[in-house]
Structures are given as C-alpha cells and as structure tokens.
Scaffold this motif. Structure first.
Motif, PDB file in Angstrom:
ATOM      1  N   ILE A  47     117.186 -32.832   5.801  1.00  0.00           N
ATOM      2  CA  ILE A  47     115.847 -32.236   5.593  1.00  0.00           C
ATOM      3  C   ILE A  47     115.642 -30.787   5.243  1.00  0.00           C
ATOM      4  N   SER A  48     116.406 -29.980   6.113  1.00  0.00           N
ATOM      5  CA  SER A  48     116.744 -28.518   5.920  1.00  0.00           C
ATOM      6  C   SER A  48     117.253 -28.220   4.802  1.00  0.00           C
ATOM      7  N   ARG A  49     118.050 -29.037   4.145  1.00  0.00           N
ATOM      8  CA  ARG A  49     119.024 -28.546   3.154  1.00  0.00           C
ATOM      9  C   ARG A  49     118.251 -29.081   1.535  1.00  0.00           C
ATOM     10  N   GLU A  50     116.765 -29.357   1.803  1.00  0.00           N
ATOM     11  CA  GLU A  50     116.142 -29.914   0.882  1.00  0.00           C
ATOM     12  C   GLU A  50     114.691 -29.627   0.887  1.00  0.00           C
ATOM     13  N   ALA A  51     113.905 -29.295  -0.481  1.00  0.00           N
ATOM     14  CA  ALA A  51     112.383 -29.198  -0.413  1.00  0.00           C
ATOM     15  C   ALA A  51     112.000 -29.724  -1.704  1.00  0.00           C
ATOM     16  N   THR A  52     110.680 -30.031  -1.680  1.00  0.00           N
ATOM     17  CA  THR A  52     110.365 -30.851  -2.782  1.00  0.00           C
ATOM     18  C   THR A  52     109.172 -30.308  -3.461  1.00  0.00           C
ATOM     19  N   ILE A  53     109.314 -30.128  -4.771  1.00  0.00           N
ATOM     20  CA  ILE A  53     108.207 -29.631  -5.646  1.00  0.00           C
ATOM     21  C   ILE A  53     107.298 -30.867  -6.095  1.00  0.00           C
ATOM     22  N   SER A  60     121.478 -39.128  15.235  1.00  0.00           N
ATOM     23  CA  SER A  60     120.567 -39.563  14.037  1.00  0.00           C
ATOM     24  C   SER A  60     119.618 -38.232  13.725  1.00  0.00           C
ATOM     25  N   ALA A  61     118.660 -37.712  14.787  1.00  0.00           N
ATOM     26  CA  ALA A  61     118.059 -36.572  14.521  1.00  0.00           C
ATOM     27  C   ALA A  61     118.716 -35.542  13.946  1.00  0.00           C
ATOM     28  N   ALA A  62     119.628 -35.019  14.443  1.00  0.00           N
ATOM     29  CA  ALA A  62     120.510 -33.843  13.966  1.00  0.00           C
ATOM     30  C   ALA A  62     120.863 -34.163  12.372  1.00  0.00           C
ATOM     31  N   GLN A  63     121.204 -35.450  11.956  1.00  0.00           N
ATOM     32  CA  GLN A  63     121.592 -35.660  10.671  1.00  0.00           C
ATOM     33  C   GLN A  63     120.331 -35.550   9.887  1.00  0.00           C
ATOM     34  N   TRP A  64     119.115 -36.043  10.230  1.00  0.00           N
ATOM     35  CA  TRP A  64     118.051 -36.099   9.494  1.00  0.00           C
ATOM     36  C   TRP A  64     117.373 -34.675   9.441  1.00  0.00           C
ATOM     37  N   GLN A  65     117.401 -33.872  10.553  1.00  0.00           N
ATOM     38  CA  GLN A  65     117.168 -32.389  10.579  1.00  0.00           C
ATOM     39  C   GLN A  65     118.124 -31.716   9.372  1.00  0.00           C
ATOM     40  N   SER A  66     119.325 -31.893   9.369  1.00  0.00           N
ATOM     41  CA  SER A  66     120.361 -31.098   8.597  1.00  0.00           C
ATOM     42  C   SER A  66     119.952 -31.667   7.036  1.00  0.00           C
ATOM     43  N   ARG A  96     109.000 -28.373   6.794  1.00  0.00           N
ATOM     44  CA  ARG A  96     109.291 -27.633   7.970  1.00  0.00           C
ATOM     45  C   ARG A  96     108.745 -28.475   9.110  1.00  0.00           C
ATOM     46  N   THR A  97     107.274 -29.182   8.613  1.00  0.00           N
ATOM     47  CA  THR A  97     106.634 -29.914   9.811  1.00  0.00           C
ATOM     48  C   THR A  97     107.288 -31.200  10.349  1.00  0.00           C
ATOM     49  N   TRP A  98     108.143 -31.740   9.331  1.00  0.00           N
ATOM     50  CA  TRP A  98     109.002 -33.002   9.511  1.00  0.00           C
ATOM     51  C   TRP A  98     110.179 -32.428  10.542  1.00  0.00           C
ATOM     52  N   VAL A  99     110.842 -31.316  10.344  1.00  0.00           N
ATOM     53  CA  VAL A  99     111.778 -30.726  11.056  1.00  0.00           C
ATOM     54  C   VAL A  99     111.241 -30.667  12.548  1.00  0.00           C
ATOM     55  N   ASP A 100     110.132 -29.984  12.677  1.00  0.00           N
ATOM     56  CA  ASP A 100     109.531 -29.510  14.084  1.00  0.00           C
ATOM     57  C   ASP A 100     109.283 -31.143  14.586  1.00  0.00           C
ATOM     58  N   VAL A 124     113.502 -32.032  -6.821  1.00  0.00           N
ATOM     59  CA  VAL A 124     113.963 -31.698  -5.644  1.00  0.00           C
ATOM     60  C   VAL A 124     114.757 -30.487  -5.596  1.00  0.00           C
ATOM     61  N   VAL A 125     114.642 -29.753  -4.844  1.00  0.00           N
ATOM     62  CA  VAL A 125     115.130 -28.342  -4.828  1.00  0.00           C
ATOM     63  C   VAL A 125     116.200 -28.217  -3.402  1.00  0.00           C
ATOM     64  N   THR A 126     117.390 -28.137  -3.728  1.00  0.00           N
ATOM     65  CA  THR A 126     118.681 -27.976  -2.812  1.00  0.00           C
ATOM     66  C   THR A 126     118.523 -26.234  -2.393  1.00  0.00           C
ATOM     67  N   ILE A 127     118.669 -26.232  -1.086  1.00  0.00           N
ATOM     68  CA  ILE A 127     118.394 -24.979  -0.224  1.00  0.00           C
ATOM     69  C   ILE A 127     119.623 -24.307   0.451  1.00  0.00           C
TER      70      ILE A 127
END
Length: 331
Positions: A75-81, A67-73, A174-178, A143-146
């Motif tokens: 979150i890493s694919r998206e950013a927010t303005i 689940s953590a790997a899925q969440w990390q993936s 990045r804070t949430w990913v860490d 939502v920004v896709t990265i």
C-alpha cells in the motif's frame, strides 16, 4: 508327610524371595514418583493440548504480522488517482493528463492507467460479466507508483489534480496503512494475552498434579524427609519427573501445531487457481510461518517444560515446609 510339605513350602518361599530380589536389582531402585501412571498420562495430554494451542497462537500472530507488513509495504508503494465521469469530458484524455501531472512530481516513479477491461474485471464480483463501462458512471483509475524512501508532496499533488481535472481525487492510502498497523498491534496483544492465559492454566495444572503425586507417595516422602533427606533431594526427584513429562507433552503439542501449519500451507499451494485458495493467499500469503515463528514454537516448548519443572519444585518445597510446620506444632 506334613514335614515334607512344610519343607517344600519353606524352600519355595526362599526361592520366590530370591527371584523377587533379583528382579528388583535388575529394575534398579524404585523412584519416588512413579514413571507411568494415569495422572502422568493425563498431565502429558493436558500439556500437549496447552502447548498446541500456544504454538497455534504464536504461529497465527507471526502470520498476521508478516501479512500486515506485506500489505503495508504494498500500500505504501502505491497511490490511486480516481476520475469520476463528468458530462462532456474525454475520459481517456483526462486519464492521460492525470498521469502526466503525477509523473511531474518528485518521488513518483511511474503511473499506470487501469484500462476498461481491468476496470470491468474489478466490478465482476458485484455486477457480473459483460459490462459496458461506457454505459455506467464508473470512475476510472490511475495507479501511481511511489518511492517509499522519498514520497511526493501528497497535498500539493492532490490540489493540482483537482484544479486541472474535474472529478479527480487522490487517495494516498494512509488511512489503510494506519488501520493495518493498528490491527497488527492489536493482534499481537491479543495473542500474547491468550498465551499468558494458557501458561497460567498449565502452571495451575502442574500444581494440582504435583500435589496429587505427593499425596499418592506421601508415606515415602515422609520417611525420606524425617530420616534426614533434604528438601532439595525430594524436590529434585519431582522436578525432573515433571520436566520429562512436560517435555514429552510439549513436543507432541508443538509437532501437532507445525503439522497443522504445514497441512494448511500444502492446501494453499495446491489450490492457488481456485477462488478459495486465491482469497486465502491474498489474506495470509502461503501460510508458511517465518523463522521467528519456528523460533517461537521451539521457545514455547522449552518454556513450558522449564516452567513445569520450576512449578513442581516450588510446590514440593512448600508442601515439605507445611509438613515441618505441622509436625512442629504437634511437638
């Protein structure tokens, strides 16, 4: 008359002796360790409980890691303005401008404006239904896709947004990913610690069970040992007995743990439309353990059985050495 009764009793005794001998021949030689006893049943139960808890720990660690790997993936694919309302600002125009600025950076694969209806749905758990977004100072999101392999320059993108759009901010998560990575590592360490404690408790249980079995059969062991039976022979009898006992208990415990995961997975799949099921699915997926989880459960069953066998062997050999030292001191 007395002679006749004595003769009958004599032949009846011979008959009972022959009958008992035949039964013993059918049963085969009596093992050193009784195959069925109260202590053996108790040991099977204890090992089953320990293995059940250990397999639950391994399966839980596997679920959290997946689940953590899925969440990390995700979150890493998206950013927010985020754009906060500013007096005199056209919010829709600001959202469109933020999307254009982000799309101009290399590594951004797409942008999507969160419309008013979606924003209202995000606030429903706290503010209820029927919200009018225009009457509340609610920030709007883009939502920004990265591209994970080639992410954009986040600092430059953040400064461009803040320079051109009042009230704009950029969150790259990045804070949430860490935090997720730290949580996953902590969970794995805790799981391994719990597993180590369970295996240690199993070893101690086997040691006491082996000593109890030796105490109950001490007269047989002493006779075998002092007439020349090697310590390896006596230890082999005990180690195979405890291996079979541990294998039974470990299989019961592992099967019970698998049944628990299957039941939770079935419940989750049949309650996807409910708030409870959706929340559980969002946190832990479908509760289906991965291939590594199944391998870990099988490995736990084998490790518990082998560890029990080796523990009983070492305990028997040490007890026999103590027996030799005691007899030597008496001589």
């Amino acid at each position: 008359m007395a002679d006749l009764r004595a003769t009958i009793d004599h032949y009846y005794g011979i008959f009972l002796e022959l009958l008992g001998k035949r039964k013993r021949e059918k049963r085969g030689p009596t093992p050193i360790v009784p195959p069925v006893s109260v202590s053996g049943t108790t040991l099977i139960t204890v090992i089953a409980i320990m293995t059940f808890l250990a397999c639950l720990t391994i399966g839980g660690v596997s679920l959290v890691r997946t689940s953590a790997a899925q969440w990390q993936s995700q979150i890493s694919r998206e950013a927010t303005i985020q754009i906060r309302p500013v007096e005199g600002q056209d919010m829709e125009a600001a959202l469109a401008q933020a999307g254009r600025i982000a799309s101009g950076f290399a590594g951004v694969t797409g942008t999507s404006i969160v419309d008013r209806a979606a924003t209202a749905r995000l606030l429903e758990p706290w503010l209820g239904t029927g919200l009018d977004i225009d009457e509340l100072p609610v920030p709007r999101l883009v939502v920004v896709t990265i591209d994970e392999q080639n992410p954009p320059d986040f600092e430059t993108l953040r400064s461009e947004l803040q320079k051109n759009i009042p009230g704009a901010s950029f969150d790259d998560h990045r804070t949430w990913v860490d935090r997720l990575v730290s949580m996953a590592h902590t969970t794995v360490l805790i799981g391994m610690g719990v597993l180590f404690l369970m295996l240690s408790a199993t070893v101690l249980t086997v040691i006491f069970a082996t000593r109890g079995a030796m105490a109950g059969n001490s007269h047989i062991i002493e006779v075998l040992h002092f007439i020349g039976a090697e310590a390896r022979f006596v230890a082999r009898e005990f180690e195979w007995h405890f291996f079979r006992t541990a294998l039974k208990g470990a299989c019961f415990g592992g099967a019970a743990a698998l049944l628990v995961f299957l039941m939770i997975s079935w419940w989750t799949s049949h309650n996807l439309a409910t708030p409870e099921g959706d929340q559980a699915a969002a946190m832990f997926g479908s509760f289906a353990i991965t291939r590594e989880g199944y391998i870990g459960i099988a490995a736990t069953i084998i490790i518990v059985s082998i560890l029990t066998m080796l523990t009983s062997r070492l305990t028997v050999i040490r007890q026999l050495k103590d027996m030799d030292s005691i007899s030597g001191s008496k001589d």
